[in-house]
Every structure is written in structure tokens, then in C-alpha cells.
Scaffold this motif. Structure first.
Motif, short mmCIF file in Angstrom:
data_model
loop_
_atom_site.label_atom_id
_atom_site.label_comp_id
_atom_site.label_asym_id
_atom_site.label_seq_id
_atom_site.Cartn_x
_atom_site.Cartn_y
_atom_site.Cartn_z
N ARG A 45 30.83 111.80 99.04
CA ARG A 45 30.28 110.58 99.64
C ARG A 45 30.77 110.41 101.07
NH1 ARG A 45 31.46 108.17 94.62
NH2 ARG A 45 33.25 107.06 95.51
N VAL A 46 32.05 110.69 101.30
CA VAL A 46 32.62 110.58 102.64
C VAL A 46 31.94 111.55 103.60
CG1 VAL A 46 34.71 110.92 104.02
CG2 VAL A 46 34.85 109.72 101.84
N GLU A 47 31.78 112.80 103.17
CA GLU A 47 31.14 113.81 104.03
C GLU A 47 29.68 113.45 104.30
OE1 GLU A 47 30.25 117.04 106.35
OE2 GLU A 47 32.17 116.17 105.77
N TYR A 48 28.98 112.96 103.27
CA TYR A 48 27.56 112.59 103.44
C TYR A 48 27.43 111.44 104.44
CZ TYR A 48 22.75 111.48 102.10
OH TYR A 48 21.40 111.27 102.12
N ALA A 49 28.35 110.47 104.35
CA ALA A 49 28.32 109.34 105.30
C ALA A 49 28.56 109.82 106.72
CB ALA A 49 29.35 108.30 104.89
N GLN A 50 29.49 110.79 106.89
CA GLN A 50 29.77 111.31 108.23
C GLN A 50 28.55 112.03 108.80
OE1 GLN A 50 33.23 113.77 107.61
NE2 GLN A 50 34.65 112.06 107.85
N GLN A 51 27.87 112.82 107.96
CA GLN A 51 26.69 113.52 108.43
C GLN A 51 25.56 112.55 108.78
OE1 GLN A 51 25.33 117.06 106.54
NE2 GLN A 51 27.36 117.70 105.86
N LEU A 52 25.43 111.46 108.00
CA LEU A 52 24.42 110.45 108.31
C LEU A 52 24.72 109.78 109.66
CD1 LEU A 52 23.77 108.64 104.90
CD2 LEU A 52 22.15 110.01 106.22
N ARG A 53 26.00 109.43 109.89
CA ARG A 53 26.35 108.79 111.16
C ARG A 53 26.09 109.72 112.33
NH1 ARG A 53 30.76 106.71 108.09
NH2 ARG A 53 32.12 108.38 108.85
N LEU A 54 26.40 111.00 112.16
CA LEU A 54 26.17 111.96 113.22
C LEU A 54 24.69 112.10 113.53
CD1 LEU A 54 27.61 114.00 115.06
CD2 LEU A 54 27.29 115.73 113.28
N ARG A 55 23.85 112.14 112.48
CA ARG A 55 22.41 112.25 112.68
C ARG A 55 21.85 110.98 113.33
NH1 ARG A 55 18.99 116.16 113.26
NH2 ARG A 55 19.91 117.25 111.48
N GLU A 56 22.31 109.80 112.86
CA GLU A 56 21.82 108.54 113.42
C GLU A 56 22.22 108.37 114.87
OE1 GLU A 56 23.43 105.70 110.77
OE2 GLU A 56 22.01 106.12 109.15
N ALA A 57 23.41 108.87 115.23
CA ALA A 57 23.87 108.75 116.62
C ALA A 57 22.96 109.50 117.57
CB ALA A 57 25.31 109.27 116.74
N MET A 58 22.34 110.57 117.09
CA MET A 58 21.47 111.38 117.93
C MET A 58 20.11 110.73 118.14
SD MET A 58 23.40 113.77 118.74
CE MET A 58 22.15 114.66 119.66
#
Length: 215
Positions: A45-58
Motif C-alpha cells: 500500500r505504501v509503495e502504491y501510494a508513492q507511485q500514485l503521488r509520483l504520477r499525479e505530480a507529473m
């Protein structure tokens, strides 16, 4: 990246599926399986949230205002409220722990803001209607069969070189503004899809995806 060599098969499968689900390319069955796994696995869950934030930041629009001070104050207020609820015998220990949490929280917030500002900068440079992913071309067109790879910021150079050599890859570009490299399989025995799958299962690789074709 904290991916353990001894992680379960389910976790490895989940990490492999995350980029596909985030990009909307996963099958309904694959997305449903990932949702079920995330409900039971905190690390994933932590890793998935990090990947979502990285994608949304772009994909943040250029006119979004980011109030760093307000966000930090809100976070510190919540930490202070938590410290006030600690029992009296443990107050001294809780106060020390509270300051540590405040420092860690501030570091995480600054990192997230840095990613957000980077996304805003890229969005502004590319134009409001020019959506691009990690696999989009950076100026010159990438060769056919190329793969865009984003290693974790903490990945050592020796580990990166070992992964490149182990998978018989050749670095043909990068790093770009977001730390992505363009690599090419040096042989013909392994397909692009197989190389992408192996990269996503490699410790220290945050994202790996085929370079988008030129329209």
C-alpha cells in the motif's frame, strides 16, 4: 526502494501490476486482484501510494498553487495533538519521539513538494495540452524497442550497472529531468515486454515502461 529479496510472490506480482493499473492498462481481473492484495499488505500500500503521488505530480496543471507553509503547519498541528494525548509517565519519551516525527514528517513533505514543483515545471514547459509520460520522447525520437527506466534515488551506481549488465541492456539516453534513462536490449533473444517485466522485478527500479510510439 525497500523491496526485499525474500518478498512473497504476491508482493512481487503486486509490484509488477502497479504501473499497469496506475496507467489504466491493466485488465479488470488484474486491477481487482491488486485491490485485494493492497487491502492485506501495508508495504505494498505504501509503495502504491508513492507511485500514485509520483504520477499525479507529473500531471499537475501549471496554475495550481502549492502552499508549503500551510501544509507543514497542518501536519505539525496534528502531531502536536497526538503528543498531548500521551500519558504523563511517558511524556518525556513521547516529547522526544514527537520531535523525531516532526522532523521526518517535514522531510517527507519537502520531498513531496519537490516532486510537485518538478511536475509543475515540466507541465509549464510542455504546454497545457501536451500530456507526456515517462515513455514520451525527450526531443529526439527514441529508437524502436527502447524502454524508459526510473531507478530509485537511493539506488547505488554499482547496483544500477549490475542490473544493466545482467539484463544485457545498453543505456542510450538520460537521465532526463525526472531521472529517467532510456535503455535498449542489446540482444534479440529477449522481447521488450520480457525485459520490462524483469526490470520491474529488479530491486531498486521504481518504474519501467516501453517508450511510447511516435504518433
Amino acid at each position: 526502494m525497500t523491496f526485499s529479496i525474500n518478498a512473497s510472490r504476491d508482493c512481487a506480482r503486486a509490484w509488477e501490476a502497479m504501473p499497469w493499473v496506475i496507467q489504466g492498462h491493466a485488465t479488470p481481473e488484474q486491477a481487482q486482484w491488486l485491490d485485494g492484495h493492497l487491502a492485506q499488505c501495508e508495504a505494498c500500500r505504501v509503495e502504491y501510494a508513492q507511485q500514485l503521488r509520483l504520477r499525479e505530480a507529473m500531471t499537475l496543471p501549471a496554475d495550481v498553487a502549492v502552499d508549503a507553509n500551510a501544509g507543514l503547519k497542518h501536519l505539525l498541528d496534528r502531531l502536536d495533538a497526538h503528543d498531548a494525548e500521551v500519558a504523563q509517565p511517558a511524556k518525556a519519551r513521547a516529547r522526544s519521539s514527537g520531535w523525531l516525527l516532526r522532523g521526518l514528517a517535514a522531510a517527507v513533505l519537502l520531498q513531496a513538494l519537490g516532486i510537485g514543483f518538478l511536475g509543475l515545471k515540466l507541465y509549464h514547459e510542455q504546454g497545457a495540452t501536451d500530456y507526456r509520460t515517462y515513455s514520451s520522447q525527450d526531443g529526439a525520437a527514441a529508437p524502436a524497442g527502447a524502454i524508459r527506466v526510473v531507478p530509485d534515488a537511493g539506488m547505488k551506481v554499482v547496483d544500477w550497472n549490475a542490473a544493466v549488465h545482467a539484463l544485457h541492456l545498453q543505456v542510450v539516453g538520460g537521465p532526463n529531468a525526472v531521472g529517467a534513462y532510456t535503455v535498449m536490449p542489446s540482444g534479440t533473444a529477449t522481447t521488450q515486454a520480457e525485459v520490462v517485466r524483469q526490470l520491474r522485478a529488479t530491486r531498486g527500479i521504481r518504474l519501467a515502461e516501453p517508450v511510447a510510439s511516435v504518433p
